[in-house]
Design a protein around this motif. Structure first.
Motif, mmCIF file in Angstrom:
data_model
loop_
_atom_site.group_PDB
_atom_site.id
_atom_site.type_symbol
_atom_site.label_atom_id
_atom_site.label_comp_id
_atom_site.label_asym_id
_atom_site.label_seq_id
_atom_site.Cartn_x
_atom_site.Cartn_y
_atom_site.Cartn_z
ATOM 1 N N PRO A 37 0.801 -1.230 0.000
ATOM 2 C CA PRO A 37 0.000 0.000 0.000
ATOM 3 C C PRO A 37 0.835 1.281 0.000
ATOM 4 N N PHE A 38 1.991 1.252 0.639
ATOM 5 C CA PHE A 38 2.835 2.446 0.650
ATOM 6 C C PHE A 38 3.453 2.683 -0.736
ATOM 7 N N HIS A 39 3.721 1.600 -1.457
ATOM 8 C CA HIS A 39 4.197 1.737 -2.839
ATOM 9 C C HIS A 39 3.098 2.315 -3.718
ATOM 10 N N GLY A 251 -4.084 5.851 -5.998
ATOM 11 C CA GLY A 251 -3.544 4.683 -5.314
ATOM 12 C C GLY A 251 -4.396 3.447 -5.523
ATOM 13 N N THR A 252 -5.714 3.623 -5.555
ATOM 14 C CA THR A 252 -6.613 2.494 -5.780
ATOM 15 C C THR A 252 -6.398 1.881 -7.156
ATOM 16 N N TRP A 253 -6.155 2.744 -8.149
ATOM 17 C CA TRP A 253 -5.893 2.217 -9.488
ATOM 18 C C TRP A 253 -4.618 1.371 -9.493
ATOM 19 N N HIS A 257 -4.147 -2.706 -10.262
ATOM 20 C CA HIS A 257 -3.256 -3.289 -11.258
ATOM 21 C C HIS A 257 -2.186 -4.166 -10.635
ATOM 22 N N ASP A 258 -1.851 -3.904 -9.394
ATOM 23 C CA ASP A 258 -0.854 -4.716 -8.711
ATOM 24 C C ASP A 258 -1.453 -6.003 -8.165
#
Length: 266
Positions: A37-39, A251-253, A257-258
């Motif tokens: 999440p920090f990334h 960040g949600t996007w 994708h991650d």
């Protein structure tokens, strides 16, 4: 019954027809680390800096919605309007975030993101998106009704000791946590998935739920970051929303994708 999507579902779209029994499929997910999440937020910060106009536009929209809720609560002078107001905010938020997802997606593809293009994102798979909005609305109304029933546990005597509030506080907190966790699980990745891949609403819900269930430590951190961002926004009378909500949207996007396997992955 839900099933795991296969690579053939995404190949040869013109030749491969999906039968009615293949709806509500679950697209596989990746395993992400607890620090992921920090990334995602660091990538979101890059998007925020590189798209200042789009970020400011949607940040101001979120701020206006937050200010309207605060003003309504103050005007009514009662906490009873908080839950209905939050229902409206929960419905508005995902659709505003669509524009942020689209902007990040355009940058990801090497295109120049534009405000007009991001606004049109609501037209991508709009039927599924509106169906999901109804699901959220029903869930929030159910939550509101449960909260109203829990007032039966509220002490009837003014100035009652804290011990008499314990059943109300504990029960309300536990039920609220369960419902909030469920809503987060089905909505964490549903909207970007419906926008990018145009899947049906149940496929999006099952995929999001499975991804959250498979990455609980990372999702707990991500949910906490989202909660902090929203609280900062409301605590600053909406001003913080100008920064926190675009960051959370971008960040949600990147989280989507991650976490959700891409089309060309098995």
């Amino acid at each position: 019954m839900p099933r795991t999507a296969q690579p053939a579902d995404f190949n040869n779209k013109k030749k491969h027809k999906v039968s009615d029994s293949e709806y509500a499929r679950t697209i596989p997910c990746n395993q992400v680390s607890v620090s992921a999440p920090f990334h995602w937020l660091s990538l979101a910060l890059h998007d925020f800096i590189r798209m200042p106009f789009i970020s400011a536009f949607y940040g101001l929209c979120f701020m206006a919605a937050a200010v309207a809720i605060v003003q309504l609560v103050q005007w009514q002078g009662t906490h009873l309007v908080v839950m209905p107001s939050l229902i409206v905010y929960m419905l508005i938020g995902p659709f505003l975030a669509l524009g942020l997802y689209d902007a990040s997606w355009e940058r990801e593809k090497g295109h120049d993101a534009s405000l007009f293009h991001s606004i049109k994102a609501i037209s991508r798979n709009s039927s599924s998106q509106w169906a999901f909005a109804i699901v959220l609305m029903v869930a929030m109304i159910f939550w509101m009704r449960i909260a109203a029933l829990l007032h039966a546990l509220y002490p009837s005597v003014q100035g009652a000791p804290l011990t008499e509030f314990a059943p109300f506080l504990i029960t309300g907190s536990v039920i609220g946590l369960v419902i909030a966790s469920l809503i987060f699980s089905i909505s964490a990745f549903s909207i970007p998935l419906m926008m990018e891949r145009r899947v049906d609403v149940m496929s999006a819900i099952f995929t999001s739920f499975n991804a959250v269930k498979s990455n609980i430590p990372a999702m707990v951190v991500w949910a906490a970051l989202i909660g902090i961002g929203v609280l900062v926004g409301f605590a600053t009378y909406g001003l913080g929303m100008i920064v926190t909500m675009p960051l959370l949207g971008y960040g949600t996007w990147h989280a989507y994708h991650d976490t959700i396997k891409k089309k060309h992955h098995p």
